[in-house]
Design a protein around this motif. Structure first.
Motif, PDB file in Angstrom:
ATOM      1  N   ILE A 118       4.706  -4.143  -1.724  1.00 27.74           N
ATOM      2  CA  ILE A 118       3.434  -3.584  -1.247  1.00 27.74           C
ATOM      3  C   ILE A 118       2.941  -2.434  -2.115  1.00 27.74           C
ATOM      4  O   ILE A 118       1.728  -2.173  -2.204  1.00 27.74           O
ATOM      5  CB  ILE A 118       3.557  -3.148   0.234  1.00 27.74           C
ATOM      6  N   GLN A 126      -5.029  -1.423  -0.429  1.00 27.91           N
ATOM      7  CA  GLN A 126      -4.349  -0.834   0.726  1.00 27.91           C
ATOM      8  C   GLN A 126      -5.356  -0.309   1.746  1.00 27.91           C
ATOM      9  O   GLN A 126      -5.174  -0.454   2.953  1.00 27.91           O
ATOM     10  CB  GLN A 126      -3.409   0.282   0.268  1.00 27.91           C
ATOM     11  N   VAL A 152       2.737   4.333  -1.261  1.00 31.06           N
ATOM     12  CA  VAL A 152       1.946   3.596  -0.273  1.00 31.06           C
ATOM     13  C   VAL A 152       0.960   4.556   0.380  1.00 31.06           C
ATOM     14  O   VAL A 152       1.280   5.729   0.622  1.00 31.06           O
ATOM     15  CB  VAL A 152       2.866   2.951   0.798  1.00 31.06           C
ATOM     16  N   ASN A 153      -0.240   4.047   0.636  1.00 27.70           N
ATOM     17  CA  ASN A 153      -1.295   4.806   1.296  1.00 27.70           C
ATOM     18  C   ASN A 153      -0.728   5.591   2.480  1.00 27.70           C
ATOM     19  O   ASN A 153      -0.077   5.026   3.358  1.00 27.70           O
ATOM     20  CB  ASN A 153      -2.373   3.808   1.765  1.00 27.70           C
ATOM     21  N   LEU A 156      -1.391   4.203   5.873  1.00 30.60           N
ATOM     22  CA  LEU A 156      -0.554   3.047   6.234  1.00 30.60           C
ATOM     23  C   LEU A 156       0.837   3.505   6.632  1.00 30.60           C
ATOM     24  O   LEU A 156       1.425   3.001   7.591  1.00 30.60           O
ATOM     25  CB  LEU A 156      -0.459   2.064   5.055  1.00 30.60           C
TER      26      LEU A 156
END
Length: 443
Positions: A118, A126, A152-153, A156
């Motif tokens: 991811i 994202q 990762v964002n 999120l």
């Protein structure tokens, strides 16, 4: 689907690599990760109860992130969709979202979206996924080898539970190797092969917690080794195992005498100011699969025991490197450990600190409860002066911030425990102590 697609789909599992074929289909088949998948752990319970919310699985390659996602796919009643961030884009996400909306609208069925790698999605991808995770259109399972808090964002991450998978232990890998060789349905059991304990131990060591590496070596060994003429079996011994990973086995038993011999030689080489020998023994330990945290601890001890105040920066470097190896991991940790070991080996040496603490400990045992001089006792509480806790001379009120005053108990007056040496910075400490303690120090 045409005939060729049908045949390809039909043979996909049979033709897949061993590591993929052997993937567990139930929670009980998973080996390792007991810290998150033990029967009393949260992740185990929510998977069993089919009550999963969005999660991110974070860990090194070969630790079972994709395997865990596939187990969830086999366990859940929700629709399960899988995409890989390295090959998928916004269009692929849109198609999954549309299908998830249809599933929910027409059948009241949830959709789990598994996004492998991811962290490979860019910020826009994202961000596009975020509202559908937030409103429950999809339950996200993200898998990443990178720290999700950085890659990762953050929105999120805040809407997901992070589960960190750890490298599999040696015993975990050994279990998987034995399963791979003997399993008739998904493993190599049909080949009538056997593997020696020595080969299993070697492969489990060199795989460094990555099950895929070990299983690939097992498969290569069985497919490329001739059968024994007498027994008719394919035998995977240490020599075959070495060839399969192109790595030679060295004599290094982490639980035996050899372990203690090598670490002893490593420490004595640093103490003896031989950086070449120190880095050689370091390399041998790392090659043999020794724990990087164990090595880092020994370097820190040596920095104090054998360098001490001759170079006070030695413990700073050793401690920083010890912290770094826990954050970085192998293979890069070998560079960090080499940095620390070479620094300590090249530093000027002194064992005055060791002598001081041992001598002081001996005095404690010898004298017992020697009383603290009254003027050194706590004088901050009410009534302290009535007990005679007065007369303390405040060192900062005197030249060079030093005043001649007895600090040891009367029974130990005049005793010396710390005797600075003549190497490195400790030579300056020695000169300074001599200066302030003679008449010139109080002029």
């Amino acid at each position: 689907m045409d005939l060729f697609d049908y045949m390809r789909e039909n043979n996909k599992d049979k033709d897949s690599p061993l590591a993929k074929r052997l993937r567990p289909t139930t929670l009980d088949e998973i080996v390792g990760q007991e810290h998150i998948l033990g029967p009393d752990k949260l992740l185990y319970r929510v998977i069993k109860a089919d009550k999963l919310s969005s999660i991110i699985l974070y860990g090194p390659p070969g630790t079972g992130k994709t395997t865990l996602a596939m187990v969830i796919a086999n366990t859940t009643s929700a629709a399960f969709k899988e995409i890989n961030a390295t090959t998928s884009g916004k269009k692929d996400i849109s198609e999954v979202i549309k299908e998830a909306q249809d599933n929910m609208g027409m059948y009241g069925k949830k959709t789990i979206l598994f996004v492998d790698e991811i962290h490979r999605f860019n910020k826009a991808q994202q961000d596009y996924l975020l509202p559908y995770v937030e409103d429950g259109t999809v339950i996200l399972i993200g898998a990443t080898t990178e720290n999700p808090y950085f890659e990762v964002n953050s929105a999120l991450v805040s809407r997901s539970t992070i589960f960190q998978l750890k490298p599999l232990s040696k015993s975990n890998i050994e279990t998987l190797i034995r399963r791979a060789v003997s399993n008739q349905d998904k493993g190599m059991g049909a080949y009538n092969a056997e593997i020696t304990d020595e080969a299993i131990s070697f492969l489990a060591d060199v795989s460094e917690g990555d099950a895929r590496n070990a299983l690939n070596a097992v498969e290569l060994g069985i497919l490329s080794t001739e059968r024994n003429e007498e027994s008719g079996k394919i035998v995977i011994d240490l020599k075959v195992a070495e060839e399969c990973v192109q790595r030679r086995s060295i004599k290094y038993d982490k639980d035996g005498d050899n372990h203690y011999d090598i670490i002893s030689a490593f420490i004595k080489s640093m103490r003896g100011s031989d950086p070449d020998a120190a880095v050689y023994y370091l390399a041998k330990m790392l090659y043999g699969g020794e724990s990087v945290t164990f090595i880092a601890r020994r370097i820190m001890i040596c920095a104090c025991e054998d360098v001490g105040n001759a170079d006070p920066q030695a413990i700073v470097v050793a401690s920083a490197c010890a912290q770094a190896v826990e954050r970085v991991g192998m293979p890069e940790s070998q560079i960090i450990l080499a940095h620390a070991a070479i620094y300590v080996a090249c530093a000027p040496k002194s064992n005055s600190i060791v002598n001081a603490i041992y001598a002081a400990t001996g005095a404690v045992k010898e004298i017992g409860n020697a009383e603290v001089p009254v003027y050194l006792r706590d004088a901050h509480y009410s009534g302290a002066k009535n007990l005679g806790n007065v007369g303390y001379k405040y060192a900062h009120d005197y030249p060079n911030h030093y005043v001649d005053q007895q600090y040891l108990p009367d029974a130990l007056s005049g005793r010396t425990f710390y005797e600075p040496g003549d190497n490195g910075y400790e030579k300056d400490l020695k000169k300074w102590l001599e200066y302030i303690k003679n008449d010139n120090g109080n002029i």
